[in-house]
Design an enzyme around this catalytic site. Sequence first.
Site, short mmCIF file in Angstrom:
data_model
loop_
_atom_site.label_atom_id
_atom_site.label_comp_id
_atom_site.label_asym_id
_atom_site.label_seq_id
_atom_site.Cartn_x
_atom_site.Cartn_y
_atom_site.Cartn_z
N CYS A 90 0.92 -1.28 -0.14
CA CYS A 90 0.03 -0.04 0.04
C CYS A 90 0.82 1.23 0.10
O CYS A 90 2.01 1.12 0.41
CB CYS A 90 -0.82 0.13 1.34
SG CYS A 90 -2.20 1.12 0.92
N ASP B 109 -6.90 -3.64 11.35
CA ASP B 109 -5.55 -2.87 11.21
C ASP B 109 -5.69 -2.51 12.95
O ASP B 109 -6.40 -2.49 13.46
CB ASP B 109 -5.93 -1.67 10.51
CG ASP B 109 -4.51 -0.99 10.37
OD1 ASP B 109 -3.52 -1.29 10.78
OD2 ASP B 109 -4.69 0.43 9.83
O1 LIG Z 1 -0.91 4.66 4.40
C1 LIG Z 1 -1.65 5.56 4.96
O2 LIG Z 1 -0.89 6.65 5.09
C2 LIG Z 1 -2.76 5.44 5.51
C3 LIG Z 1 -3.57 6.56 5.72
C4 LIG Z 1 -4.75 6.57 6.33
C5 LIG Z 1 -5.31 5.23 6.32
C6 LIG Z 1 -4.56 4.24 6.19
C7 LIG Z 1 -3.59 4.09 5.71
N1 LIG Z 1 -2.60 2.99 5.36
C8 LIG Z 1 -3.02 1.73 5.81
O3 LIG Z 1 -2.65 1.50 6.93
C9 LIG Z 1 -2.70 0.17 7.25
C10 LIG Z 1 -1.49 0.05 8.23
O4 LIG Z 1 -0.25 0.39 7.51
P1 LIG Z 1 1.35 0.20 8.09
O5 LIG Z 1 1.92 -0.99 7.38
O6 LIG Z 1 1.33 0.11 9.50
O7 LIG Z 1 1.95 1.72 7.77
C11 LIG Z 1 -2.33 -0.57 5.92
O8 LIG Z 1 -3.61 -1.06 5.63
C12 LIG Z 1 -2.29 0.64 5.26
O9 LIG Z 1 -3.23 0.13 3.82
#
Ligand SMILES: O=C(O)c1ccccc1N[C@@H]1O[C@H](COP(=O)(O)O)[C@@H](O)[C@H]1O
Length: 219
Positions: free
Chosen positions: A8, A131
């Site tokens: 992502c 998450d």
């Molecule tokens: O990635 C981002 O900035 C974000 C912003 C707002 C909502 C979700 C976001 N990312 C998602 O969050 C999870 C966890 O990410 P991490 O691997 O802990 O950084 C993941 O599903 C991203 O798609």
Amino acid sequence: MSLLVKICGLSTRETLETALDAGADMVGFVFFPPSPRHLSLEAGRDLGRQVKRRALKVALTVDADDATFDNIMDALSPDIFQLHGKETVARLRDIKQKFGRPVMKALPVETVADLAVLPGYAAVADRILFDARPPKDATRPGGLGAPFDWHLLQNLELVLPYMVSGGLHAGNVAEAVRVTRAGGVDVSSGVESAPGVKDPEMIKAFIRAARATQELSVR
Ligand SMILES: O=C(O)c1ccccc1N[C@@H]1O[C@H](COP(=O)(O)O)[C@@H](O)[C@H]1O
């Protein structure tokens, strides 16, 4: 069933190509201005073209309005929307009906009480993403690089496909899959050298490590 791997917050052609070459099943594009991974519609259009059906295009939004969904549909034509805000079950239904795309609802998890909303969302969503619940003063609801207690999902009985995210990286993804039995994993911070800066070698290492867990996955 094979484990789905989502990378992502991709924002450059180079790192998108790395993720596609390394075999990502889903590539995520963030449309949320406070995020360091936020993409303009034009950048989304350009990166979307590059995907060429090699992976599913996921558009990440946070409590977006209809006009934003319309613009993302036009620019990216995503295969799936990732709804990462406080969207209600009724709003999920509305988005599916208006935009004709499957939705993956992100649910914040910190304690077992957070799973109480699951049946309502599971009745409408096409996929659930568990998450980590963000801290109260966080500037965004995800992408913070923090894990949750995966054991909260240990006895989960969910027929709907589900993924996990939150603080995953190449070194812990196998354990996350083993404990949660998730059918997919999603990473952003864990493949970055700084917030919003994806690292090609970390992307490759994460996908390699996730693929090595394949036989542990059930959903
Ligand atoms: O990635 C981002 O900035 C974000 C912003 C707002 C909502 C979700 C976001 N990312 C998602 O969050 C999870 C966890 O990410 P991490 O691997 O802990 O950084 C993941 O599903 C991203 O798609």
